[in-house]
Design a protein around this motif. Structure first.
Motif, short mmCIF file in Angstrom:
data_model
loop_
_atom_site.label_atom_id
_atom_site.label_comp_id
_atom_site.label_asym_id
_atom_site.label_seq_id
_atom_site.Cartn_x
_atom_site.Cartn_y
_atom_site.Cartn_z
N ALA A 192 18.68 -4.88 -8.18
CA ALA A 192 18.13 -5.94 -7.34
C ALA A 192 16.75 -6.36 -7.85
O ALA A 192 16.04 -5.57 -8.46
CB ALA A 192 18.02 -5.43 -5.91
N ASP A 193 16.38 -7.62 -7.56
CA ASP A 193 15.07 -8.05 -8.06
C ASP A 193 13.93 -7.71 -7.11
O ASP A 193 13.35 -8.55 -6.45
CB ASP A 193 15.04 -9.52 -8.48
N VAL A 194 13.63 -6.43 -7.10
CA VAL A 194 12.49 -5.92 -6.35
C VAL A 194 11.22 -6.32 -7.12
O VAL A 194 11.19 -6.18 -8.34
CB VAL A 194 12.60 -4.38 -6.31
N PRO A 195 10.19 -6.84 -6.41
CA PRO A 195 9.01 -7.34 -7.14
C PRO A 195 8.37 -6.32 -8.10
O PRO A 195 8.01 -6.67 -9.21
CB PRO A 195 8.03 -7.69 -6.02
N GLU A 196 8.26 -5.05 -7.67
CA GLU A 196 7.63 -4.04 -8.53
C GLU A 196 8.37 -3.93 -9.86
O GLU A 196 7.76 -3.79 -10.92
CB GLU A 196 7.67 -2.65 -7.88
N ILE A 197 9.70 -3.94 -9.78
CA ILE A 197 10.50 -3.74 -10.99
C ILE A 197 10.46 -5.00 -11.86
O ILE A 197 10.30 -4.94 -13.08
CB ILE A 197 11.96 -3.38 -10.61
N GLU A 198 10.55 -6.14 -11.18
CA GLU A 198 10.52 -7.40 -11.92
C GLU A 198 9.21 -7.52 -12.72
O GLU A 198 9.22 -7.89 -13.89
CB GLU A 198 10.64 -8.57 -10.93
N ARG A 199 8.10 -7.16 -12.07
CA ARG A 199 6.81 -7.26 -12.74
C ARG A 199 6.73 -6.35 -13.96
O ARG A 199 6.28 -6.73 -15.03
CB ARG A 199 5.70 -6.90 -11.74
N GLU A 200 7.21 -5.12 -13.80
CA GLU A 200 7.19 -4.17 -14.91
C GLU A 200 8.01 -4.68 -16.09
O GLU A 200 7.60 -4.62 -17.24
CB GLU A 200 7.74 -2.81 -14.46
N ILE A 201 9.21 -5.17 -15.79
CA ILE A 201 10.08 -5.66 -16.87
C ILE A 201 9.42 -6.86 -17.54
O ILE A 201 9.36 -6.96 -18.77
CB ILE A 201 11.48 -6.03 -16.32
#
Ligand SMILES: Nc1ncnc2c1ncn2[C@@H]1O[C@H](COP(=O)(O)OP(=O)(O)O)[C@@H](O)[C@H]1O
Ligand SMILES: [Mg+2]
Length: 526
Positions: A433-442
């Motif tokens: 899922a596009d969780v903001p924390e993960i999206e930012r890291e990627i």
């Protein structure tokens, strides 16, 4: 008028998954064959690299019936094995697992092996065959197991013990199921290949039902650091977990409880949290009411000086291994990788890794949406539902022109999310899922590598430009040398001499490939 009466009853976990196979990835014979390979291979890898054993994995799919689409899937490993008393439940009781702890593993739901057995059982009706010997055991255990779906219990159909003469340890599993090789072939081959990319320290042998062998040989002796089991981080627990932890804990006071049972809580932090919640430090944990526990959780969420969750329980692949894997698979002209620092996501540590490869045998993508995207979560390749995955969103939204990439382009982007809390969109584990924390890291990771790629592309362009100019000059060297030599003394010797000198001067500055003598150039250009 008659009133209809609702009938109520409870169903067992196995009955639930029997009725809802699709949510675990077993929606049709093609998908089921792929999912079966995946679940068994993932268990084998968890039993090896997670325990510091170089994986030797054998996968064999055979067609068992010439007229019907019935297949056997056999997966063998050299892992830690399964203690015999756990084998029946591990394969015959849904939601039975050794992985319900805080440590990064591929498995986490206690479901995969059972779904394979269940699907085989309802499509072909034959039991799963499990052979295993744990490390250091002098015997090999063999079971044939089916699942009692109504009661979620294993049915042991056969049980035998053999001497372990060669000191083998590991597990071999064979299941029979309805499949569709033609429809799943590409996905399964892709799956094995993508697994091999991030496990260059493994030997993986795959024999398909057509008899074709695929062998991915170990390329390196370097293995990722195995994950350690850790305690929960205070920010990662809720009321239920807290209640359960209190019941299980051996300590009495709240202060000892916080220091003993949680990750990264020392004396100062424990006292700080207790003060914030308004308790005394010798507060007995067993005497705390639900309201007290809520107060405690509230204080934890407000407490600002908490250490970040430790990442010791995570096992990222590492930059070097990602580069080895990508380089070996695609022979690209440029490859790079990056492991980002751990961040916190809902009280769990999370590490994102990215890799980029450019050129070589990577298929040409006409647009950014078609870039080869190699998605991984906890070292599992994710193959389905690409367009709903957070990595796809990031990669397709990047303006690649800014990074010197012009389409069509041979570009592969690898993303790896590791955490004990990966927000998969389903239990089949296919997209994140596009969780903001993960999206930012990627996004930060991919952009950093894209910048390095841009440097490479710019350098390459400059060199190509220089070479083009050099070629133009080279064409004129014989003529200039001829003129100069006539002015000098008119001899053939000085002509050769001047020509050689001019050529060498040029070659000092520009790498002119494949050219041994200047005459080659003149011939090749004109
Ligand atoms: N190849 C294997 N080697 C060692 N243990 C295994 C193997 N396959 C399964 N197991 C054991 O069986 C358990 C259940 O497997 P599974 O149903 O796939 O759930 P999960 O992998 O999510 O724990 C695992 O937790 C593990 O303890
Ligand atoms: Mg599993």
């Amino acid at each position: 008028m008659s009133i209809s009466v609702e009938r109520y009853r409870a169903i067992s976990p196995s009955e639930f998954f029997y009725r809802n196979k699709e949510i675990a990835g077993f929606s049709n014979p093609a998908r089921a064959l792929y999912q079966a390979v995946r679940e068994l291979v993932e268990n084998s890898l968890d039993a090896t690299d997670t325990h510091n054993i170089y994986p030797d994995i054998k996968i064999i799919i055979d067609k068992e019936d010439s007229s019907e689409e019935i297949y056997s899937v056999y997966v063998e490993d050299n892992g830690i094995g399964i203690p015999p008393n756990h084998i029946p439940n591990a394969f015959g009781r849904v939601l039975y697992s050794s992985k319900y702890v805080l440590r990064q593993t591929r498995g986490m739901f206690g479901l995969g092996a059972k779904m394979v057995v269940l699907y085989g059982q309802i499509t072909v009706g034959r039991p799963v065959e499990v052979t295993s010997s744990p490390r250091g055991f002098s015997k090999i255990y063999r079971y044939k197991i089916m699942i009692d779906i109504k009661n979620n219990e294993p049915i042991i159909l056969e049980e035998s013990v053999y001497p372990n003469i060669n000191g083998w340890h590991g597990t071999a599993v064979r299941v029979f199921l309805k499949g569709d090789w033609q429809r799943s072939k590409n996905k399964i081959l892709d799956y094995v290949k993508r697994t091999a990319i991030i496990t260059p320290y493994a030997n993986i042998l795959f024999k398909d039902p057509e008899g074709v062998m695929y062998y991915y040989q170990r390329l390196t002796n370097k293995m990722p650091k195995p994950p350690k089991e850790v305690k929960p981080h205070p920010k990662g627990v809720d009321l239920e977990t807290l209640k359960e932890m209190i019941v299980k804990s051996r300590v009495r006071s709240l202060k000892d409880f916080l220091m003993e049972e949680f990750e990264g809580v020392g004396e100062k932090t424990a006292e700080g949290i207790i003060r914030l919640a308004g308790f005394r430090s010798n507060q007995s944990i067993r005497k705390m009411s639900i309201d007290d526990l809520k107060k405690l959780l509230d204080a934890i969420s407000r407490y600002e000086d908490l250490r970040r969750p430790s990442a010791d329980h995570l096992s990222p692949i590492g930059e070097e291994l990602i580069k080895i894997g990508l380089a070996n698979m695609f022979k690209p002209e440029f490859v790079d990788a990056l492991t980002r620092k751990p961040v916190a996501y809902e009280g769990h540590a999370l590490i994102v890794e990215v890799g980029i490869a450019f050129g070589g045998s990577i298929p040409e993508a006409p647009f950014p949406e078609e870039i080869m995207l190699l998605r991984y979560a906890n070292k599992i390749p994710l193959l389905y539902d690409e367009s709903t995955d957070v990595s796809f969103k990031v990669v397709s939204e990047i303006d690649w022109k800014n990074y010197g990439v012009e389409f069509p382009a041979r570009l592969a982007v690898l993303t790896h999310v590791c955490s004990t809390k990966v927000p998969y969109k389903g239990v089949g584990k296919e997209s994140i899922a596009d969780v903001p924390e993960i999206e930012r890291e990627i996004e930060n990771g991919v952009k950093e590598l894209a910048r390095r790629l841009r440097q490479y592309i710019n350098r390459k362009k400059r060199m190509e430009e220089e070479i083009r100019r050099a070629y133009t000059f080279i064409k004129y060297i014989p003529e200039i040398a001829r003129g100069l030599s006539i002015i000098y003394d008119g001899s053939q010797d000085s002509y050769e001499n001047i020509k050689e000198k001019l050529f060498n001067m040029l070659r000092e500055k520009v790498s002119v490939k494949n050219i041994r003598s200047i005459d080659d150039v003149v011939i090749s250009i004109e």
